[in-house]
Design an enzyme around this catalytic site. Structure first.
Site, PDB file in Angstrom:
ATOM      1  N   HIS A 430       0.018  49.170 -27.319  1.00 12.83           N
ATOM      2  CA  HIS A 430      -0.650  50.431 -27.029  1.00 12.83           C
ATOM      3  C   HIS A 430       0.045  51.145 -25.873  1.00 12.83           C
ATOM      4  CE1 HIS A 430      -4.352  52.649 -25.262  1.00 12.83           C
ATOM      5  NE2 HIS A 430      -3.629  53.447 -26.026  1.00 12.83           N
ATOM      6  N   GLU A 442      -0.477  48.119 -23.268  1.00 11.64           N
ATOM      7  CA  GLU A 442      -1.383  47.011 -23.556  1.00 11.64           C
ATOM      8  C   GLU A 442      -0.809  46.237 -24.738  1.00 11.64           C
ATOM      9  OE1 GLU A 442      -5.830  48.265 -22.224  1.00 11.64           O
ATOM     10  OE2 GLU A 442      -5.022  49.377 -23.925  1.00 11.64           O
TER      11      GLU A 442
END
Length: 575
Positions: A430, A442
């Protein structure tokens, strides 16, 4: 001219920090605390922070309140308890002559009432702080209607000497901002207690993902876990809102006297000078073996896909961007070139760097071009059906062992993994928007993800100059999982008639140093995007704190989307 003498009563997080500021300013300080361990600890830390020298006045550490008699001003910094503060102020009043300025560091109690209960309202003023003070930190000087002019002048002098920055924040916005932040910090403790991510992972994600000056758990360590616990209990008692019910881990840590920086043990460990000893992650997954990533594929042609392709090509990876049509592919290349040109103008990219990146970048509408990639990143619209279709195709065209990654911010990575037919190869990466600027990624693993695939993605992200924070696959991951209950709580404030959006945002910014307040942040994210994320979180968790905001739904239905159409909570046309 002799140095002024100032007494500080209470050597918790706030009192000890004020002691350091006053000592640095050349004050003689009488430091008072009935806890002998606190006195010894504060003495060790002061000695470590300030090498002894003839130009520095001595500090007297004592458990005897009588030694405040000679002070020109007395600062009360005991825990936030009305009865305790009243008792301590009354004790000080009995020792110092009338006219001696008394400063209470209460965060939320009535300064005027503390003054009257102590029997000397003309001498009592307040200094509201939003955490342990440091040079330049915000402070709200509180002058009551009963305080004398000399006392108010002495308060201004104290703020100036300590290097604090006086800020104009009203009592109500300050209280609302403090409640919002305390609930956010409490949720971070719950996340840690669940084992979802490490303490440093949570802190790093929130610092880099939201631009916070410090992560939530290191903030708790700094203000004192007992201080936060006490404030949460009071908010819970007063409101009945379970968002303020202290997280079980927080209560356990307070009971074990792991109170944070002031005791040397909290979510992190600290040395005698208060510096962090170790931020090493615990509970790490098996490392696996990273495979080399030479060629990268990016699926999509929107802003996120273009940003990621720009980052990978700029890092020296031959990159192919797959769009739905040749026209979209050409427009994506043009947009990336324009972005790199802006980077050159701003001095962020060299002219040679721009040309090298463009030489490594291709765009196509032919999925077959992905067959030679070592890692493929899907960055299409945040729609599960669309992502599943992409991963089904990737499972067919990509070579065995190719790592397949999704940039989803709130959808299940496992659904993409299943659609690919090769779940061991699939991870979440992410990126935050704009990808060329934001450092955080992430890194999300499913139960089926192979350690080698995760290791490959981790090494790749680090090689891009990004910081990878690892977490398991669940809606919202770390950042959105913590951010959106905070934003939802801010929206709930709008049910009250006395709430001002600008004042609340200003209190968050000026008081806690956040880059923007919750309402400005909602406008920046987009009210429609924010509502969609709230809905996904509620589908997964079905708890009151994740419930979509009715106000937000009404704003979106009325066409108020935030900054993107200049109609939102803060932008023109919203009110």
């Amino acid at each position: 001219m002799s140095a002024p003498t100032t007494a500080v009563v209470g050597l918790g997080s706030v009192g000890e920090a004020l002691l350091h500021l006053l000592h640095a300013a050349g004050h003689r300080v009488v430091a008072v605390d009935t806890d002998l361990d606190a006195l010894a600890r504060a003495g060790r830390r002061l000695k470590a922070a300030f090498p002894e020298g003839p130009d520095r006045p001595a500090v007297t550490f004592t458990a005897d309140h009588a030694l405040v008699r000679g002070a020109g001003i007395v600062v009360e910094a005991v825990p936030e308890d009305a009865a305790l503060k009243s008792a301590v102020l009354s004790r000080i009043v009995a020792l110092v002559p009338p006219g001696t300025p008394l400063v209470t560091t209460t965060a939320g109690l009535s300064v005027a009432r503390l003054g009257t209960s102590a029997g000397r309202p003309a001498d009592v003023v307040g200094l509201r702080l939003f955490g342990p003070p440091a040079p330049g930190a915000p402070a709200v000087p509180v002058r009551t209607a009963l305080a004398s002019r000399p006392t108010a002048t002495a308060l201004d002098g104290l703020v100036a000497d300590t290097g604090l920055t006086p800020v104009p924040i009203g009592a109500r916005p300050a209280a609302d901002a403090t409640a919002l932040v305390l609930a956010f910090l409490n949720r971070a403790v719950v996340l840690r207690d669940e084992g979802y991510a490490t303490a440093s992972g949570i802190d790093t994600a929130m610092r880099l993902g939201c631009g916070l000056p410090a992560g939530p758990l290191e903030t708790l360590d700094r203000i004192g876990l007992d201080t936060a616990h006490r404030a949460l209990c009071e908010l819970w008692r007063r409101t009945g809102d379970h968002a303020f019910e202290p997280a079980p881990l927080l209560s356990r840590m307070v009971a074990a006297e792991r109170l944070g920086r002031k005791t040397g043990r909290g979510f992190y460990a600290y040395d005698d000078a208060g510096a962090v000893l170790d931020r090493a992650d615990d509970g790490a997954r098996p490392a696996g073996t990273a495979r080399p990533v030479r060629r990268v594929g990016v699926v999509g042609s929107g802003a996120m896909a273009r940003g990621i392709a720009e980052v990978t090509a700029s890092a020296g990876h031959p990159t192919v961007l797959l769009a739905r049509s040749t026209d979209k592919a050409d427009r994506a290349l043009t947009a990336i070139e324009e972005s790199l040109t802006r980077g050159v103008r701003r001095g962020k990219v060299t002219a040679r760097g721009k040309e090298d990146a463009l030489d490594l970048l291709d765009a196509t509408a032919d999925p077959g071009w992905l067959s030679g990639c070592d890692l493929v990143i899907e960055a299409v619209a945040e729609d599960l059906a669309a992502k599943r279709a992409v991963f089904a195709r990737l499972g067919e065209v990509c070579a065995p062992g190719t790592v397949l990654a999704t940039t989803t911010s709130s959808l299940p990575v496992a659904e993409c993994a299943r659609a690919s037919g090769r779940p061991a190869d699939v991870v979440g990466v992410h990126f935050f928007n704009p990808a060329p600027v934001m450092r955080l990624v992430e890194l999300v693993h499913t139960d089926a993800a192979a350690p080698d695939a995760l290791a490959t993605a981790r090494a790749f992200v680090t090689g891009l100059g990004k910081t990878a924070v690892e977490c398991a696959d669940r809606t919202g991951f770390i950042v959105n999982g913590l951010l959106f209950p905070y934003l939802g709580a801010a929206l709930a404030l709008l049910d009250r008639a006395d709430v001002d959006i600008e004042e609340t945002d200003a209190a968050i910014q000026r008081g806690f140093g956040y880059p923007m307040g919750p309402f400005a942040l909602l406008d920046t994210i987009g009210l429609d995007v924010s509502l969609a994320i709230q809905e996904r979180l509620y589908e997964d968790f079905a708890t009151p704190e994740h419930e979509p905001s009715p106000v937000l739904a009404e704003l979106v239905a009325a066409g108020l989307l935030g900054r993107k159409n200049e109609r939102g909570l803060c932008t023109a046309g919203a009110r």
